[in-house]
Design an enzyme around this catalytic site. Structure first.
Site, PDB file in Angstrom:
ATOM      1  N   SER A   1       0.981  -1.015   0.048  1.00  0.00           N
ATOM      2  CA  SER A   1      -0.093   0.140   0.060  1.00  0.00           C
ATOM      3  C   SER A   1       0.863   1.100  -0.067  1.00  0.00           C
ATOM      4  O   SER A   1       1.992   1.271   0.583  1.00  0.00           O
ATOM      5  CB  SER A   1      -0.907   0.207   1.252  1.00  0.00           C
ATOM      6  OG  SER A   1      -1.392   1.253   1.523  1.00  0.00           O
TER       7      SER A   1
ATOM      8  N   TYR B   1      -2.001  -1.274  10.477  1.00  0.00           N
ATOM      9  CA  TYR B   1      -2.114  -1.358   8.953  1.00  0.00           C
ATOM     10  C   TYR B   1      -0.745  -0.993   8.409  1.00  0.00           C
ATOM     11  O   TYR B   1       0.220  -1.482   7.445  1.00  0.00           O
ATOM     12  CB  TYR B   1      -3.313  -0.455   8.339  1.00  0.00           C
ATOM     13  CG  TYR B   1      -3.363  -0.817   6.707  1.00  0.00           C
ATOM     14  CD1 TYR B   1      -3.981  -2.062   6.289  1.00  0.00           C
ATOM     15  CD2 TYR B   1      -3.088   0.229   6.036  1.00  0.00           C
ATOM     16  CE1 TYR B   1      -4.120  -2.340   5.012  1.00  0.00           C
ATOM     17  CE2 TYR B   1      -3.379  -0.033   4.425  1.00  0.00           C
ATOM     18  CZ  TYR B   1      -3.883  -1.347   4.085  1.00  0.00           C
ATOM     19  OH  TYR B   1      -3.898  -1.387   2.699  1.00  0.00           O
TER      20      TYR B   1
HETATM   21  P1  NAI Z   1     -10.850  -7.043  -0.780  1.00  0.00           P
HETATM   22  O1  NAI Z   1     -11.575  -6.998   0.504  1.00  0.00           O
HETATM   23  O2  NAI Z   1     -11.668  -6.642  -2.217  1.00  0.00           O
HETATM   24  O3  NAI Z   1      -9.914  -8.145  -1.045  1.00  0.00           O
HETATM   25  C1  NAI Z   1      -9.105  -8.801   0.054  1.00  0.00           C
HETATM   26  C2  NAI Z   1      -9.404 -10.303  -0.004  1.00  0.00           C
HETATM   27  O4  NAI Z   1      -8.620 -10.765   1.038  1.00  0.00           O
HETATM   28  C3  NAI Z   1     -10.986 -10.633   0.358  1.00  0.00           C
HETATM   29  O5  NAI Z   1     -11.585 -11.450  -0.692  1.00  0.00           O
HETATM   30  C4  NAI Z   1     -10.776 -11.397   1.652  1.00  0.00           C
HETATM   31  O6  NAI Z   1     -11.724 -12.348   1.785  1.00  0.00           O
HETATM   32  C5  NAI Z   1      -9.217 -11.879   1.496  1.00  0.00           C
HETATM   33  N1  NAI Z   1      -8.783 -12.293   3.056  1.00  0.00           N
HETATM   34  C6  NAI Z   1      -9.078 -11.537   4.009  1.00  0.00           C
HETATM   35  N2  NAI Z   1      -8.705 -12.332   5.289  1.00  0.00           N
HETATM   36  C7  NAI Z   1      -8.282 -13.336   4.552  1.00  0.00           C
HETATM   37  C8  NAI Z   1      -7.576 -14.318   5.419  1.00  0.00           C
HETATM   38  N3  NAI Z   1      -7.266 -14.633   6.540  1.00  0.00           N
HETATM   39  N4  NAI Z   1      -7.162 -15.625   4.457  1.00  0.00           N
HETATM   40  C9  NAI Z   1      -7.554 -15.654   3.130  1.00  0.00           C
HETATM   41  N5  NAI Z   1      -8.179 -14.607   2.476  1.00  0.00           N
HETATM   42  C10 NAI Z   1      -8.276 -13.377   3.323  1.00  0.00           C
HETATM   43  O7  NAI Z   1      -9.924  -5.870  -0.704  1.00  0.00           O
HETATM   44  P2  NAI Z   1      -8.756  -5.174  -1.705  1.00  0.00           P
HETATM   45  O8  NAI Z   1      -8.760  -3.614  -1.483  1.00  0.00           O
HETATM   46  O9  NAI Z   1      -8.726  -5.800  -2.951  1.00  0.00           O
HETATM   47  O10 NAI Z   1      -7.534  -5.664  -0.952  1.00  0.00           O
HETATM   48  C11 NAI Z   1      -6.335  -6.389  -1.531  1.00  0.00           C
HETATM   49  C12 NAI Z   1      -4.899  -5.812  -1.076  1.00  0.00           C
HETATM   50  O11 NAI Z   1      -4.551  -4.461  -1.427  1.00  0.00           O
HETATM   51  C13 NAI Z   1      -5.038  -5.650   0.426  1.00  0.00           C
HETATM   52  O12 NAI Z   1      -3.503  -6.102   0.677  1.00  0.00           O
HETATM   53  C14 NAI Z   1      -4.896  -4.219   0.871  1.00  0.00           C
HETATM   54  O13 NAI Z   1      -4.266  -4.092   1.998  1.00  0.00           O
HETATM   55  C15 NAI Z   1      -4.479  -3.717  -0.371  1.00  0.00           C
HETATM   56  N6  NAI Z   1      -4.836  -2.131  -0.547  1.00  0.00           N
HETATM   57  C16 NAI Z   1      -5.999  -1.660  -0.739  1.00  0.00           C
HETATM   58  C17 NAI Z   1      -6.306  -0.450  -1.031  1.00  0.00           C
HETATM   59  C18 NAI Z   1      -7.723  -0.031  -1.109  1.00  0.00           C
HETATM   60  O14 NAI Z   1      -7.656   1.194  -1.335  1.00  0.00           O
HETATM   61  N7  NAI Z   1      -8.748  -0.729  -1.219  1.00  0.00           N
HETATM   62  C19 NAI Z   1      -5.237   0.547  -0.963  1.00  0.00           C
HETATM   63  C20 NAI Z   1      -3.958   0.079  -0.825  1.00  0.00           C
HETATM   64  C21 NAI Z   1      -3.677  -1.465  -0.663  1.00  0.00           C
END
Ligand code: NAI
Length: 340
Positions: A150, A163
């Site tokens: 991030s 985070y």
């Molecule tokens: P999202 O919530 O759409 O996807 C994250 C996925 O991780 C979900 O499908 C969830 O079920 C899964 N997950 C959570 N805990 C888990 C576990 N213990 N075991 C297996 N799967 C698990 O969110 P997003 O935004 O696509 O996140 C993806 C990455 O991007 C993350 O690492 C987040 O920190 C990072 N990120 C997100 C930003 C945003 O604005 N959404 C900005 C910067 C970084």
């Protein structure tokens, strides 16, 4: 890494958001894609979406795994080898959650959940897969490890403690791997997005039962605000294309735009803030106030504009929403301004 076709990719957190975008893009590039996530219903829908995107069903392996659990993660790694015939050539660890509140309100559950998913799962995957990848592919064929971190890795606000700590650690880990994997003919990349149009605003809904004791104020209203913010984020497919190009070009850090100079400028600004931490307090605080004034100007509509299309500050609260980043009401040591 430039050749993807016919190779194997393992993507964590790929049931939605950034990871799902990556599954589509690397699947389209001809890879077999293993998608690992904790939510079965979301995995089922993701498989449908990936197939609709043009990837053959037999090239997709969906695995329900709690990636913070090492035994479950190892079993998933074994399954990939069994089904696809080898360990991944490309490991992309994208699973993540977030939760915001004053650092002094944080509980052990807040740290264990956020750092567990954002950092420990990354360590688990690297320790489980990298030795297998080296044994199978070193100096024979290209392989690569990537992690979704991030822009939060380069900064820390008072409400993003666990985070930002996790993401900064992930970045440093990936810099280590980028150096270490060179003799094996492999590389490492860390993707640092700013804001993604994803499902992360709902993460609190699936916080595990045993880690539910949060010190933060969390409600439908705070989730609504977060969803509104993330709805303005980059499209996951676009972000995955940027990551793919970054991996092809051998970048160690991939910033979330094709306008690399704009993001490099953002990084330089962040580094200046860190540099300012070395200044005596009055000087530092004066500079911080000046910086805040400049930033607010960017969000003000230009003369003659109604402001409808102007960039919105990240902390805007939509109708029916609530500010996020506040503390739980019953914590008696918390500054009242940090409560709702
Ligand atoms: P999202 O919530 O759409 O996807 C994250 C996925 O991780 C979900 O499908 C969830 O079920 C899964 N997950 C959570 N805990 C888990 C576990 N213990 N075991 C297996 N799967 C698990 O969110 P997003 O935004 O696509 O996140 C993806 C990455 O991007 C993350 O690492 C987040 O920190 C990072 N990120 C997100 C930003 C945003 O604005 N959404 C900005 C910067 C970084």
């Amino acid at each position: 890494m430039k050749d993807f076709a016919g190779k194997i990719c393992f993507i964590t957190g790929a049931a939605s958001g950034a990871g799902l975008g990556q599954a589509k893009v690397f699947g389209k590039a001809g890879m077999k894609v293993a998608i690992a996530d904790i939510r079965q219903d979301a995995l089922d829908k993701a498989v449908e979406e990936i197939v609709a995107y043009g990837i053959k069903k037999e090239d997709i392996l969906a695995l329900k795994v709690d990636l913070t659990n090492r035994e479950q993660y190892k079993a998933a790694a074994d399954k990939v080898e069994e089904v696809f015939g080898g360990p991944p050539h490309l490991l992309i660890q994208t699973a993540g959650v977030n939760s915001f509140g004053p650092i002094e309100a944080s509980t052990f559950d807040d740290f264990d959940w956020v750092m567990g998913v954002c950092l420990d799962h990354v360590v688990n995957g690297l320790l489980i897969f990298v030795p297998r990848m080296i044994k199978a592919y070193a100096n024979k064929t290209e392989f690569h490890v990537a992690t979704t971190s991030s822009m939060g890795a380069f900064m820390a606000g008072s409400g993003t403690g666990p985070y930002s700590a996790a993401k900064a650690a992930v970045n440093n880990l990936m810099y280590s791997y980028a150096e270490s994997l060179k003799p094996y003919g492999a590389g490492a990349t860390v993707l640092c997005p700013g804001n993604i149009n994803s499902n992360i605003g709902n993460a609190e809904k699936y916080r595990p039962e045993n880690l539910k004791n949060t010190g933060y104020h969390v409600s439908e209203g705070t989730m609504k605000t977060l969803r509104a913010i993330h709805a303005d984020g980059i499209d996951p497919i676009e972000l995955a294309e940027i990551l793919k190009e970054g991996i092809e070009k051998g970048r160690i850090i991939v910033l979330p735009s094709r306008d690399t100079e704009a993001w490099a400028a953002q990084l330089r600004a962040q580094n200046e803030i860190i540099e300012d931490y070395t200044l005596p307090a009055p000087e530092r605080e004066a500079k911080a106030a000046e910086r805040m004034k400049e930033m607010m100007k960017r969000f003000a509509p230009a003369e003659g504009e109604d402001g409808k299309d102007a960039p919105r500050p990240m902390w805007g609260v939509p109708e029916g929403g609530e500010p996020f980043g506040k503390a739980r009401d019953d914590l008696d040591w918390i500054d009242p301004n940090k409560k709702l």
